[in-house]
Design a protein around this motif. Structure first.
Motif, PDB file in Angstrom:
ATOM      1  N   ALA A  70      13.230   1.596  -8.551  1.00 51.75           N
ATOM      2  CA  ALA A  70      13.012   0.182  -8.233  1.00 51.75           C
ATOM      3  C   ALA A  70      11.587  -0.135  -7.796  1.00 51.75           C
ATOM      4  O   ALA A  70      11.140  -1.275  -7.942  1.00 51.75           O
ATOM      5  N   SER A  71      10.844   0.815  -7.275  1.00 48.35           N
ATOM      6  CA  SER A  71       9.480   0.503  -6.825  1.00 48.35           C
ATOM      7  C   SER A  71       8.520   0.324  -8.000  1.00 48.35           C
ATOM      8  O   SER A  71       7.361  -0.006  -7.792  1.00 48.35           O
ATOM      9  N   GLN A  72       8.986   0.519  -9.233  1.00 46.23           N
ATOM     10  CA  GLN A  72       8.137   0.278 -10.393  1.00 46.23           C
ATOM     11  C   GLN A  72       8.169  -1.180 -10.826  1.00 46.23           C
ATOM     12  O   GLN A  72       7.542  -1.534 -11.809  1.00 46.23           O
ATOM     13  N   VAL A  73       8.881  -2.022 -10.086  1.00 46.19           N
ATOM     14  CA  VAL A  73       8.916  -3.457 -10.362  1.00 46.19           C
ATOM     15  C   VAL A  73       7.952  -4.130  -9.393  1.00 46.19           C
ATOM     16  O   VAL A  73       8.130  -4.053  -8.180  1.00 46.19           O
ATOM     17  N   PRO A  74       6.906  -4.803  -9.895  1.00 43.03           N
ATOM     18  CA  PRO A  74       5.960  -5.491  -9.010  1.00 43.03           C
ATOM     19  C   PRO A  74       6.633  -6.623  -8.231  1.00 43.03           C
ATOM     20  O   PRO A  74       7.670  -7.143  -8.645  1.00 43.03           O
ATOM     21  N   PRO A  75       6.069  -7.026  -7.097  1.00 45.77           N
ATOM     22  CA  PRO A  75       6.700  -8.030  -6.234  1.00 45.77           C
ATOM     23  C   PRO A  75       6.982  -9.364  -6.917  1.00 45.77           C
ATOM     24  O   PRO A  75       8.019  -9.975  -6.671  1.00 45.77           O
ATOM     25  N   GLU A  76       6.068  -9.825  -7.769  1.00 45.19           N
ATOM     26  CA  GLU A  76       6.295 -11.123  -8.412  1.00 45.19           C
ATOM     27  C   GLU A  76       7.496 -11.092  -9.351  1.00 45.19           C
ATOM     28  O   GLU A  76       8.260 -12.045  -9.446  1.00 45.19           O
ATOM     29  N   TRP A  77       7.708  -9.953 -10.033  1.00 42.98           N
ATOM     30  CA  TRP A  77       8.874  -9.825 -10.902  1.00 42.98           C
ATOM     31  C   TRP A  77      10.135  -9.568 -10.079  1.00 42.98           C
ATOM     32  O   TRP A  77      11.229  -9.986 -10.453  1.00 42.98           O
ATOM     33  N   ALA A 105      -4.816  -3.658  -6.565  1.00 46.47           N
ATOM     34  CA  ALA A 105      -3.821  -3.480  -7.630  1.00 46.47           C
ATOM     35  C   ALA A 105      -2.567  -2.834  -7.048  1.00 46.47           C
ATOM     36  O   ALA A 105      -2.635  -1.953  -6.197  1.00 46.47           O
ATOM     37  N   TRP A 106      -1.412  -3.280  -7.517  1.00 50.85           N
ATOM     38  CA  TRP A 106      -0.147  -2.751  -7.029  1.00 50.85           C
ATOM     39  C   TRP A 106       0.118  -1.405  -7.677  1.00 50.85           C
ATOM     40  O   TRP A 106      -0.102  -1.218  -8.867  1.00 50.85           O
ATOM     41  N   VAL A 107       0.584  -0.448  -6.876  1.00 53.07           N
ATOM     42  CA  VAL A 107       0.966   0.870  -7.389  1.00 53.07           C
ATOM     43  C   VAL A 107       2.384   1.165  -6.940  1.00 53.07           C
ATOM     44  O   VAL A 107       2.828   0.697  -5.892  1.00 53.07           O
ATOM     45  N   GLU A 108       3.084   1.938  -7.721  1.00 49.58           N
ATOM     46  CA  GLU A 108       4.460   2.277  -7.384  1.00 49.58           C
ATOM     47  C   GLU A 108       4.508   3.256  -6.222  1.00 49.58           C
ATOM     48  O   GLU A 108       3.514   3.877  -5.865  1.00 49.58           O
ATOM     49  N   ASN A 109       5.678   3.409  -5.629  1.00 46.70           N
ATOM     50  CA  ASN A 109       5.890   4.341  -4.537  1.00 46.70           C
ATOM     51  C   ASN A 109       5.901   5.761  -5.101  1.00 46.70           C
ATOM     52  O   ASN A 109       6.722   6.084  -5.950  1.00 46.70           O
ATOM     53  N   LEU A 110       5.009   6.593  -4.627  1.00 47.39           N
ATOM     54  CA  LEU A 110       4.875   7.944  -5.162  1.00 47.39           C
ATOM     55  C   LEU A 110       5.521   9.008  -4.278  1.00 47.39           C
ATOM     56  O   LEU A 110       5.287  10.199  -4.467  1.00 47.39           O
TER      57      LEU A 110
END
Length: 140
Positions: A70-77, A105-110
């Motif tokens: 789920a962290s691969q979805v940016p906040p606006e989406w 730039a937004w990055v996913e949770n790693l």
């Protein structure tokens, strides 16, 4: 409840290849209008036909990667998927003008991957391990 007719309609609309991919990735046969794509290649869909989708399940994401979370979805989406915003980000002028210029730039949770942040200690150790000092033996 999902009907056999819905599955057959979705196979006819999207094709067998996309239907198999959807069953593999999202576990459901879905067909809808692609409303946009984010910077990571994830595609976002919406189907407002009440015959095809149950209420609350008419917006979904098709992840571009096989190992998705789920962290691969940016906040606006995310706000669009969860009905916080009515319009998808490409059509919503408020969302387009909301992003401040200083925002990175937004990055996913790693977490749990090789790219995860690992802190290091800069303080001196409070307890030092004992290191024995061996003296040579007298050989007589």
């Amino acid at each position: 409840m999902v009907s056999i007719g819905r599955y057959i309609r979705n196979i006819q609309r999207s094709g067998v290849k996309k239907w198999i991919r959807d069953m593999w990735y999202i576990g459901d046969a879905k067909y809808g209008k692609c409303v946009g794509q984010d910077q990571f290649g994830n595609k976002y869909y919406e189907n407002l036909n009440p015959e095809d989708e149950l209420p609350g399940r008419h917006r979904w994401v098709d992840y571009s990667q096989h190992n998705y979370h789920a962290s691969q979805v940016p906040p606006e989406w995310h706000s669009w998927l969860h009905h916080i915003r009515n319009k998808p980000p490409p059509e919503d002028t408020v969302m387009q003008n909301l992003s401040p210029p200083w925002k990175g730039a937004w990055v996913e949770n790693l977490t749990g991957t090789r790219g995860a942040y690992k802190s290091y200690n800069t303080a001196a150790a409070k307890i030092n391990p004992w290191e024995p000092k061996a003296a040579p033996r007298n050989s007589a």
